[in-house]
Enzyme design. Structure first.
Site, PDB file in Angstrom:
ATOM      1  N   GLU A   1      -5.489  -8.925   4.791  1.00  0.00           N
ATOM      2  CA  GLU A   1      -4.658  -8.102   5.693  1.00  0.00           C
ATOM      3  C   GLU A   1      -4.567  -8.828   7.024  1.00  0.00           C
ATOM      4  O   GLU A   1      -5.597  -9.157   7.624  1.00  0.00           O
ATOM      5  CB  GLU A   1      -5.272  -6.714   5.921  1.00  0.00           C
TER       6      GLU A   1
ATOM      7  N   GLN B   1       2.709  -5.298   6.143  1.00  0.00           N
ATOM      8  CA  GLN B   1       2.810  -5.155   4.716  1.00  0.00           C
ATOM      9  C   GLN B   1       4.222  -5.518   4.274  1.00  0.00           C
ATOM     10  O   GLN B   1       4.990  -5.993   5.094  1.00  0.00           O
ATOM     11  CB  GLN B   1       2.438  -3.746   4.316  1.00  0.00           C
TER      12      GLN B   1
ATOM     13  N   ASN C   1     -12.541  -1.501   0.076  1.00  0.00           N
ATOM     14  CA  ASN C   1     -11.722  -2.041   1.159  1.00  0.00           C
ATOM     15  C   ASN C   1     -12.288  -1.561   2.486  1.00  0.00           C
ATOM     16  O   ASN C   1     -12.623  -0.372   2.625  1.00  0.00           O
ATOM     17  CB  ASN C   1     -10.279  -1.533   1.014  1.00  0.00           C
ATOM     18  N   GLU C   2     -12.408  -2.469   3.434  1.00  0.00           N
ATOM     19  CA  GLU C   2     -12.914  -2.108   4.769  1.00  0.00           C
ATOM     20  C   GLU C   2     -14.085  -1.130   4.627  1.00  0.00           C
ATOM     21  O   GLU C   2     -14.067  -0.021   5.169  1.00  0.00           O
ATOM     22  CB  GLU C   2     -11.801  -1.546   5.656  1.00  0.00           C
TER      23      GLU C   2
ATOM     24  N   TYR D   1      -5.865  -7.986  12.695  1.00  0.00           N
ATOM     25  CA  TYR D   1      -4.590  -7.448  13.187  1.00  0.00           C
ATOM     26  C   TYR D   1      -4.355  -7.887  14.630  1.00  0.00           C
ATOM     27  O   TYR D   1      -5.309  -8.088  15.388  1.00  0.00           O
ATOM     28  CB  TYR D   1      -4.585  -5.914  13.096  1.00  0.00           C
TER      29      TYR D   1
ATOM     30  N   GLU E   1       0.857  -1.186   0.000  1.00  0.00           N
ATOM     31  CA  GLU E   1       0.000   0.000   0.000  1.00  0.00           C
ATOM     32  C   GLU E   1       0.893   1.236   0.000  1.00  0.00           C
ATOM     33  O   GLU E   1       2.017   1.195   0.518  1.00  0.00           O
ATOM     34  CB  GLU E   1      -0.885  -0.013   1.262  1.00  0.00           C
TER      35      GLU E   1
HETATM   36  O1  AHR Z   1      -2.593  -1.983   6.604  1.00  0.00           O
HETATM   37  C1  AHR Z   1      -2.915  -0.701   7.043  1.00  0.00           C
HETATM   38  C2  AHR Z   1      -4.404  -0.395   6.963  1.00  0.00           C
HETATM   39  O2  AHR Z   1      -5.103  -1.257   7.797  1.00  0.00           O
HETATM   40  C3  AHR Z   1      -5.073  -0.598   5.638  1.00  0.00           C
HETATM   41  O3  AHR Z   1      -4.925   0.489   4.788  1.00  0.00           O
HETATM   42  C4  AHR Z   1      -6.503  -0.769   6.007  1.00  0.00           C
HETATM   43  O4  AHR Z   1      -7.221  -1.542   5.088  1.00  0.00           O
HETATM   44  C5  AHR Z   1      -6.433  -1.373   7.391  1.00  0.00           C
HETATM   45  O5  AHR Z   1      -7.239  -0.706   8.280  1.00  0.00           O
END
Ligand code: AHR
Length: 511
Positions: free
Chosen positions: A318, A367, A192-193, A260, A46
């Site tokens: 992600e 990432q 996305n999201e 995450y 990204e």
């Molecule tokens: O990876 C960082 C961010 O995390 C991404 O841009 C988003 O999709 C997520 O919230």
């Protein structure tokens, strides 16, 4: 006094000696297997902070050795990972990205501001051609995330025509910009999201928009795998509602999931990358192990929707460690040090993805370079490989291998009132017929033996990644502090036993 000495000697011995073999593995070598999609080892690029600018893209005129603007040191390190797929250009940034800004002569491309990630300058020097050429040189498939938030269905359709058409004005424009042969878009997402940075849409509103965009998002030649942007680990019902949309099943081959690992679980204070207490090691491991349940929830939801295509997949596009940003490095957003804790988190997640190889068709760690749980960190002309990089390198034989169902018992890792399984493992058979085993000892303090006897092998050899402290990593001053070392199983009491030190990840071949 003598007693005291004896007691402390005994204590020291207990501390350093491995516990007796406690991990027993039950494996059925004749059981049905599932292929571990190579794309489980996917990456995410990204536009954030110093990715791609500085970390990957330096431009053809840079003093940093490069090929067509891509720095050679980073390229060579990425090439060694045999990256199967890269997702681009976001993340949240995808919903601000207008592809026309990133094609044509670089000196005429508009300079914008990356409004989602720190307000840094976005020169658009790294655009479609630069991304697709990079993926092609790496031998990676492409995963394009189209702009739903601030784009239009027409803009999305145009981009795909520009990239993939054989004939017509868009193909001619692409040729004039240096690329005659169409590019290949292998995977596609739109939005996305969408429950958050991607527009704060209800599932119903997003599903309507997705269906509209997807109806026109066509490529010339083979169609990409279409991935609907789904839930995060806290809102599984979002996916359920999306999949219940009356027209969606004909327009998707998979749904995504974002997970995450925050040491504290709090977005306002996630916890530090280094210098953290053991409580944050343990809470990180606990949150990581939740991935198994989060996938199980998604599996249950997906299986309810019987109209989905055969082979429908879950795409964890992600995942990874997210700690407090290194303020010394600000403004580059989301830059964090990599440590052995990240390596353990990577190994645990990859083992869980192997366990779910029938459903999980791709994952993209967040990432690739200089952002979150990165493979590589750069500082000007310098580069370091993170402990996570080494895990991905060690696990390479699992790409495309057949996941073997294994069950095992694990000793506990206990800290205060938190008790967790110390050992995680996954097994697979490679195309060459080799039995491979990935193991993680998530215990912060104790080593543990793993009994490999049930595999019927005489030898087990491979590599081990560990570190002296919970927060050890590779720094620019000491870039090779954490690196894999050889590991061999030992014969003990007619058993084949692997001794895993605390905080370690291992991959071995059984012979
Ligand atoms: O990876 C960082 C961010 O995390 C991404 O841009 C988003 O999709 C997520 O919230």
């Amino acid at each position: 006094m003598r007693l005291q000495l004896a007691a402390s000697l005994a204590c020291a011995l207990m501390w350093t000696l491995p516990a007796p073999a406690q991990t027993r593995i039950d494996v059925d070598l004749a059981a049905e297997t599932h292929t571990i999609a190579p794309e489980i080892y996917g990456q995410f690029l990204e536009h954030v902070g110093t990715q791609p600018y500085g970390g990957i893209w330096v431009g053809p005129d840079s003093d940093i050795p490069n090929t067509d603007g891509i720095r050679d040191d980073v390229f060579d390190a990425l090439k060694a990972l045999e990256i199967p797929v890269i997702r681009w250009p976001g993340g949240c940034y995808a919903d601000l990205y207008h592809w026309r800004d990133g094609v044509g002569p670089r000196d005429t491309r508009p300079v914008r501001v990356n409004m989602v990630w720190g307000g840094t300058e976005e020169t658009n020097a790294f655009g479609s051609h630069e991304f697709f050429n990079l993926a092609e040189r790496l031998g990676a498939k492409t995963y394009l995330n189209l702009n739903l938030g601030t784009g239009t269905a027409a803009e999305a359709a145009d981009w795909l025509e520009y990239l993939t058409a054989e004939a017509g004005d868009r193909a001619a424009e692409r040729s004039a910009n240096g690329r005659e042969t169409p590019y290949k878009v292998d995977f596609l997402s739109i939005g996305n999201e969408t429950w958050g940075c991607g527009g704060a849409l209800t599932a119903g509103a997003y599903a309507d928009l997705y269906a509209q965009y997807a109806s026109f998002a066509k490529t010339a030649g083979d169609q990409p795998v279409r991935i609907l942007s789904g839930a995060h680990d806290g809102n599984p019902e979002y996916t359920d509602t999306l999949l219940g949309h009356p027209y969606i099943a004909d327009l998707i081959e998979g749904v995504s999931l974002h997970v995450y690992m925050l040491p504290t679980g709090e977005w306002s204070k996630k916890g530090a990358a280094t210098g953290f207490p053991e409580a944050e090691w343990a809470s990180t491991i606990k949150r990581t192990l939740r991935m198994e349940d989060v996938i199980a929830d998604q599996r249950a939801i997906i299986s309810k929707h019987e109209d989905l295509v055969d082979g429908f997949g879950l795409y964890v596009d992600e995942w990874g460690m997210w700690v407090d940003q290194d303020e010394a490095k600000a403004p580059p957003a989301l830059y964090q040090e990599g440590t052995i804790r990240d390596a353990v988190v990577a190994g645990l997640n990859l083992n869980i993805f192997h366990h779910n190889a029938d459903l999980v068709k791709m994952t993209n760690i967040a990432q690739m370079v200089n952002v979150l749980q990165a493979m590589i960190l750069t500082d000007g002309p310098d580069m370091v490989l993170t402990p996570t990089y080494h895990v991905f390198e060690m696990y390479k034989p699992f790409m495309g291998a057949e996941a073997l169902p294994v069950s095992y018992t694990s000793p506990d890792y206990t800290l205060g009132d938190v008790t967790l399984p110390a050992i995680s493992l996954s097994a697979a058979r490679t195309a060459e017929g080799e039995l491979i085993l990935a193991l993680v000892n998530a215990d912060a303090k104790a080593s543990h033996d793993v009994d490999l006897t049930s595999f019927g092998a005489k030898k087990a050899e491979g590599r081990l990644l560990t570190a002296k402290t919970m927060d050890a990593g590779n720094t620019f001053a000491d870039p090779d502090a954490v690196h894999p070392v050889p590991l061999t199983a030992k014969a003990k009491d007619k058993k084949l036993v692997l001794d895993l030190p605390p905080r370690s990840v291992a991959v071995v071949v059984l012979k």
